[in-house]
Design an enzyme around this catalytic site. Sequence first.
Site, PDB file in Angstrom:
ATOM      1  N   THR A 199      32.615  39.366  53.092  1.00 43.96           N
ATOM      2  CA  THR A 199      32.593  38.116  52.324  1.00 43.96           C
ATOM      3  C   THR A 199      32.782  36.930  53.271  1.00 43.96           C
ATOM      4  O   THR A 199      33.385  37.084  54.329  1.00 43.96           O
ATOM      5  CB  THR A 199      33.767  38.157  51.312  1.00 43.96           C
ATOM      6  OG1 THR A 199      33.447  39.115  50.326  1.00 43.96           O
ATOM      7  CG2 THR A 199      34.043  36.827  50.661  1.00 43.96           C
ATOM      8  N   ASP A 203      37.226  39.322  43.172  1.00 43.84           N
ATOM      9  CA  ASP A 203      38.194  38.228  43.262  1.00 43.84           C
ATOM     10  C   ASP A 203      37.563  36.911  43.703  1.00 43.84           C
ATOM     11  O   ASP A 203      38.105  35.836  43.422  1.00 43.84           O
ATOM     12  CB  ASP A 203      39.307  38.586  44.255  1.00 43.84           C
ATOM     13  CG  ASP A 203      38.749  38.822  45.653  1.00 43.84           C
ATOM     14  OD1 ASP A 203      37.722  39.533  45.774  1.00 43.84           O
ATOM     15  OD2 ASP A 203      39.318  38.290  46.618  1.00 43.84           O
TER      16      ASP A 203
HETATM   17  N1  ASP Z   1      36.592  40.494  47.921  1.00 42.02           N
HETATM   18  C1  ASP Z   1      35.227  40.885  47.713  1.00 42.02           C
HETATM   19  C2  ASP Z   1      35.113  41.590  46.396  1.00 42.02           C
HETATM   20  O1  ASP Z   1      35.967  42.379  46.084  1.00 42.02           O
HETATM   21  C3  ASP Z   1      34.708  41.758  48.782  1.00 42.02           C
HETATM   22  C4  ASP Z   1      34.881  41.231  50.169  1.00 42.02           C
HETATM   23  O2  ASP Z   1      35.787  40.475  50.444  1.00 42.02           O
HETATM   24  O3  ASP Z   1      34.053  41.556  51.019  1.00 42.02           O
HETATM   25  O4  ASP Z   1      34.139  41.403  45.728  1.00 42.02           O
END
Ligand code: ASP
Length: 350
Positions: A216, A247
């Site tokens: 992300t 999240d």
């Molecule tokens: N936090 C993100 C999610 O759970 C994934 C990530 O941080 O890569 O969708």
Amino acid sequence: MKKFVFALSVLWIAFGCQDQKVVPVKEELKKVNDYAIIIHGGAGTILKKNMTPEKEAVYTAKLTEAIKVGYEILRQGGTSTEAVVKTIQVMEESPLFNAGKGAVFTHEETNELDASFMDGKTLNAGAVAGVTNVKSPIELALKVMTDSDHVMLSGKGASVFAKEKGLEIVDPSYFYTEKRFKSLQRIKERAKTELDHDDKKAAFYDADIKNAKFGTVGCVALDKNGNIAAGTSTGGMTNKRWGRIGDAPIIGSGTYANNNTCGVSSTGWGEYFIRSQVAYDISAQIEYQQKTLKEATQDVIQKKLTKLGGTGGVVALDKNGNMSFEFNTAGMYRASMDDKGKLVVKIYKE
Ligand code: ASP
């Protein structure tokens, strides 16, 4: 009697107060930067032994390119909002990160993108979830904040809104990258063959969460006017169920900003970040417990999130320009720049 009580109170106030210690101002509570910017490109098991010098150089160059875009905006007196959105867009357009172009695949082999943005001055926010055809989800999240009565739009409604506002719409195939498609196939294969029923639940999010690189992207900026903005953009988690929302678009979990405290952008196993309200908790510890940014981020990531079993990290920036990278994974793609132009780019723990 009343007079006696009154006299006693006066004496207590007069002498009791003298006892109060003057609390020294913690170093971090002083202004250290007039403006600053901090970014991440995801956390996970990013180990040096699995990287090549070429790959390291490619990530370092992209992180540097992205943060310099935001830094220039801030240096020239632009807003933290513009800096955050433009910086994230550089990463959304790169296939290296799990956001925009490089988004991971759902179990159904589609791409569903989430993003959010928050303005620390007004505490206004915008978010989108499950977007399939908007090139820049972070731009759309900002539009939801500025041009709608809502905080979060999802799926079709978010796409229709994007079209109405003249944002760039792409064919869903724009988000196809071979690398992400192959990792979905690998995860599906492993889930089928190696794991028993109970493990399949975890496998649904990632066949081997320990080896997951979340990817992300996020950014927090403080501008010369003291305004903090934060944003996060993601494709979510590989093999996620259709309709799953992580999240990243949840204000308080993936993103938070408050001019009186700090700004935060998260990356990691989203379900845990939602349950822990990671981003808001960091701000709340500064607000209610007078913790420094470092103390608050350490407590939330290394103690609370870790205890729950969550993995990932945050980048955070407070009103005084202190910056913090905090994660409980082996690595996190990250960078920061302060008002002297000092650039830090890192991938592994140290
Ligand atoms: N936090 C993100 C999610 O759970 C994934 C990530 O941080 O890569 O969708």
